[in-house]
Design a protein around this motif. Structure first.
Motif, PDB file in Angstrom:
ATOM      1  N   LEU A  92       0.761  -1.095   0.178  1.00 39.22           N
ATOM      2  CA  LEU A  92       0.058   0.115   0.025  1.00 39.22           C
ATOM      3  C   LEU A  92       0.928   1.261   0.074  1.00 39.22           C
ATOM      4  O   LEU A  92       0.617   2.192  -0.693  1.00 39.22           O
ATOM      5  CB  LEU A  92      -0.958   0.020   1.169  1.00 39.22           C
ATOM      6  CG  LEU A  92      -2.079  -1.021   1.226  1.00 39.22           C
ATOM      7  CD1 LEU A  92      -2.846  -0.950   2.583  1.00 39.22           C
ATOM      8  CD2 LEU A  92      -2.961  -1.072   0.048  1.00 39.22           C
ATOM      9  N   SER A  96       0.979   4.335  -2.776  1.00 36.51           N
ATOM     10  CA  SER A  96       0.434   5.821  -2.516  1.00 36.51           C
ATOM     11  C   SER A  96       1.906   6.353  -3.070  1.00 36.51           C
ATOM     12  O   SER A  96       1.657   7.492  -3.596  1.00 36.51           O
ATOM     13  CB  SER A  96       0.679   5.756  -1.063  1.00 36.51           C
ATOM     14  OG  SER A  96      -0.310   5.167  -0.513  1.00 36.51           O
ATOM     15  N   LEU A 111      -1.614  -2.028  -5.919  1.00 35.99           N
ATOM     16  CA  LEU A 111      -2.870  -2.285  -5.031  1.00 35.99           C
ATOM     17  C   LEU A 111      -3.495  -3.600  -5.276  1.00 35.99           C
ATOM     18  O   LEU A 111      -4.119  -4.290  -4.304  1.00 35.99           O
ATOM     19  CB  LEU A 111      -3.983  -0.989  -5.351  1.00 35.99           C
ATOM     20  CG  LEU A 111      -3.445   0.502  -5.003  1.00 35.99           C
ATOM     21  CD1 LEU A 111      -4.294   1.274  -5.463  1.00 35.99           C
ATOM     22  CD2 LEU A 111      -3.562   0.342  -3.354  1.00 35.99           C
ATOM     23  N   ASP A 156     -10.193  -1.583   1.779  1.00 31.31           N
ATOM     24  CA  ASP A 156      -9.620  -0.432   1.438  1.00 31.31           C
ATOM     25  C   ASP A 156      -8.790  -0.484   0.304  1.00 31.31           C
ATOM     26  O   ASP A 156      -8.790   0.740  -0.424  1.00 31.31           O
ATOM     27  CB  ASP A 156      -8.790  -0.128   2.832  1.00 31.31           C
ATOM     28  CG  ASP A 156      -9.520   0.243   4.303  1.00 31.31           C
ATOM     29  OD1 ASP A 156     -10.699   0.893   3.781  1.00 31.31           O
ATOM     30  OD2 ASP A 156      -8.946  -0.026   5.128  1.00 31.31           O
ATOM     31  N   ALA A 157      -8.056  -1.412   0.179  1.00 28.68           N
ATOM     32  CA  ALA A 157      -7.177  -1.554  -0.898  1.00 28.68           C
ATOM     33  C   ALA A 157      -7.846  -1.613  -2.218  1.00 28.68           C
ATOM     34  O   ALA A 157      -7.616  -0.957  -3.433  1.00 28.68           O
ATOM     35  CB  ALA A 157      -6.328  -2.710  -0.914  1.00 28.68           C
ATOM     36  N   TYR A 159     -10.875   0.000  -2.727  1.00 26.45           N
ATOM     37  CA  TYR A 159     -11.357   1.274  -2.894  1.00 26.45           C
ATOM     38  C   TYR A 159     -10.402   2.244  -3.655  1.00 26.45           C
ATOM     39  O   TYR A 159     -10.558   3.048  -4.500  1.00 26.45           O
ATOM     40  CB  TYR A 159     -12.049   1.824  -1.676  1.00 26.45           C
ATOM     41  CG  TYR A 159     -12.468   3.153  -1.770  1.00 26.45           C
ATOM     42  CD1 TYR A 159     -13.736   3.530  -2.275  1.00 26.45           C
ATOM     43  CD2 TYR A 159     -11.799   4.485  -1.275  1.00 26.45           C
ATOM     44  CE1 TYR A 159     -14.484   4.600  -2.430  1.00 26.45           C
ATOM     45  CE2 TYR A 159     -12.390   5.657  -1.479  1.00 26.45           C
ATOM     46  CZ  TYR A 159     -13.570   6.045  -2.091  1.00 26.45           C
ATOM     47  OH  TYR A 159     -14.135   7.074  -2.378  1.00 26.45           O
ATOM     48  N   GLN A 160      -8.908   2.005  -2.927  1.00 30.41           N
ATOM     49  CA  GLN A 160      -8.042   2.909  -3.562  1.00 30.41           C
ATOM     50  C   GLN A 160      -7.641   2.427  -5.204  1.00 30.41           C
ATOM     51  O   GLN A 160      -7.406   3.420  -6.053  1.00 30.41           O
ATOM     52  CB  GLN A 160      -6.771   2.721  -2.779  1.00 30.41           C
ATOM     53  CG  GLN A 160      -6.802   3.284  -1.452  1.00 30.41           C
ATOM     54  CD  GLN A 160      -7.142   4.549  -1.335  1.00 30.41           C
ATOM     55  OE1 GLN A 160      -6.594   5.524  -2.084  1.00 30.41           O
ATOM     56  NE2 GLN A 160      -7.845   5.046  -0.456  1.00 30.41           N
ATOM     57  N   LEU A 163     -10.260   4.249  -7.227  1.00 33.89           N
ATOM     58  CA  LEU A 163      -9.933   5.576  -7.528  1.00 33.89           C
ATOM     59  C   LEU A 163      -8.685   5.669  -8.485  1.00 33.89           C
ATOM     60  O   LEU A 163      -9.116   6.644  -9.416  1.00 33.89           O
ATOM     61  CB  LEU A 163      -9.503   6.168  -6.268  1.00 33.89           C
ATOM     62  CG  LEU A 163     -10.642   6.078  -5.116  1.00 33.89           C
ATOM     63  CD1 LEU A 163     -10.024   6.966  -3.973  1.00 33.89           C
ATOM     64  CD2 LEU A 163     -11.763   6.766  -5.581  1.00 33.89           C
TER      65      LEU A 163
END
Length: 223
Positions: A92, A96, A111, A156-157, A159-160, A163
């Motif tokens: 992660l 980023s 991701l 969470d990963a 969702y990223q 995006l």
């Protein structure tokens, strides 16, 4: 008389079919030649089936598999381990950094890897929780909590990753991921609400969530 007796067997032999002569030739062929021709191509001279290789007893402790020294064991919780929470978090962080550099292809790859790691961990912990259920409830609850924690990290990963696909102008890849998040989190939780909002912005859905600002605005305009 002797010459005719000698020629007679030769004439009989010549009159025999050709396949019979071939069979006789094979039986008279040296054994080494037969073995060489019948050997598969995969078993060459450099094959692993070498008679000089010696196999030791792995349970003897002298050769082969050596007994494990507990002081030399490396737990999966270390940062350099792939199948671990720390390993997923490291992916992660790398994602980023790639997003900050606008390297969305690298970010999507990292991701996706993190998502798979957390998903596997969640499944494994859930299997352990089921195995210990009714035997040791304390251990079962601990693994069940780990399963929930890693499942949250997986979402969470995910969702990223959705995006990042939006940033790449690939909504067809983002929509399935957002729906998976809603199914996992439920629309009433924070991450589920964010995922649904993304679907709304993408135009995949046109009904806002109850209680959201869009819903209140639509109600006020209708009045």
């Amino acid at each position: 008389m002797q010459s005719s007796a000698t020629v007679y067997p030769l004439r009989v032999l010549v009159r025999r079919p050709v396949w019979a002569l071939a069979v006789v030739g094979i039986w008279l062929m040296p054994t080494s030649v037969l073995a060489q021709e019948s050997m598969p191509e995969t078993l060459s001279e450099n094959s692993a089936m070498d008679e000089s290789v010696e196999f030791s007893d792995p349970l003897s402790g002298e050769e082969g598999v050596q007994p494990v020294d507990p002081s030399q064991m490396r737990p999966l919780a270390l940062e350099d381990s792939f199948l671990s929470i720390q390993g997923g978090k490291r992916l992660l962080e790398e994602a980023s950094l790639a997003v900050a550099q606008e390297n969305y292809t690298e970010a999507a790859s990292k991701l996706q890897e993190a998502r798979q790691v957390f998903n596997q961990l969640s499944n494994f912990y859930q299997q352990l929780a089921t195995s210990f259920s009714g035997i040791d409830n304390r251990v079962a609850d601990q693994h069940r909590n780990n399963a929930r924690q890693t499942a949250q990290m997986r979402d969470d990963a995910t969702y990223q990753l959705a995006l990042v696909h939006r940033a790449q102008n690939q909504p067809e890849l983002a929509v399935p991921l957002l729906i998976q998040i809603i199914r996992s989190q439920a629309p009433t939780r924070d991450l589920g609400k964010k995922a649904y909002q993304q679907l709304l912005e993408l135009g995949f859905v046109d009904s806002p969530l109850p209680g959201s600002e869009a819903t209140e605005q639509s109600r006020s305009s209708a009045e």
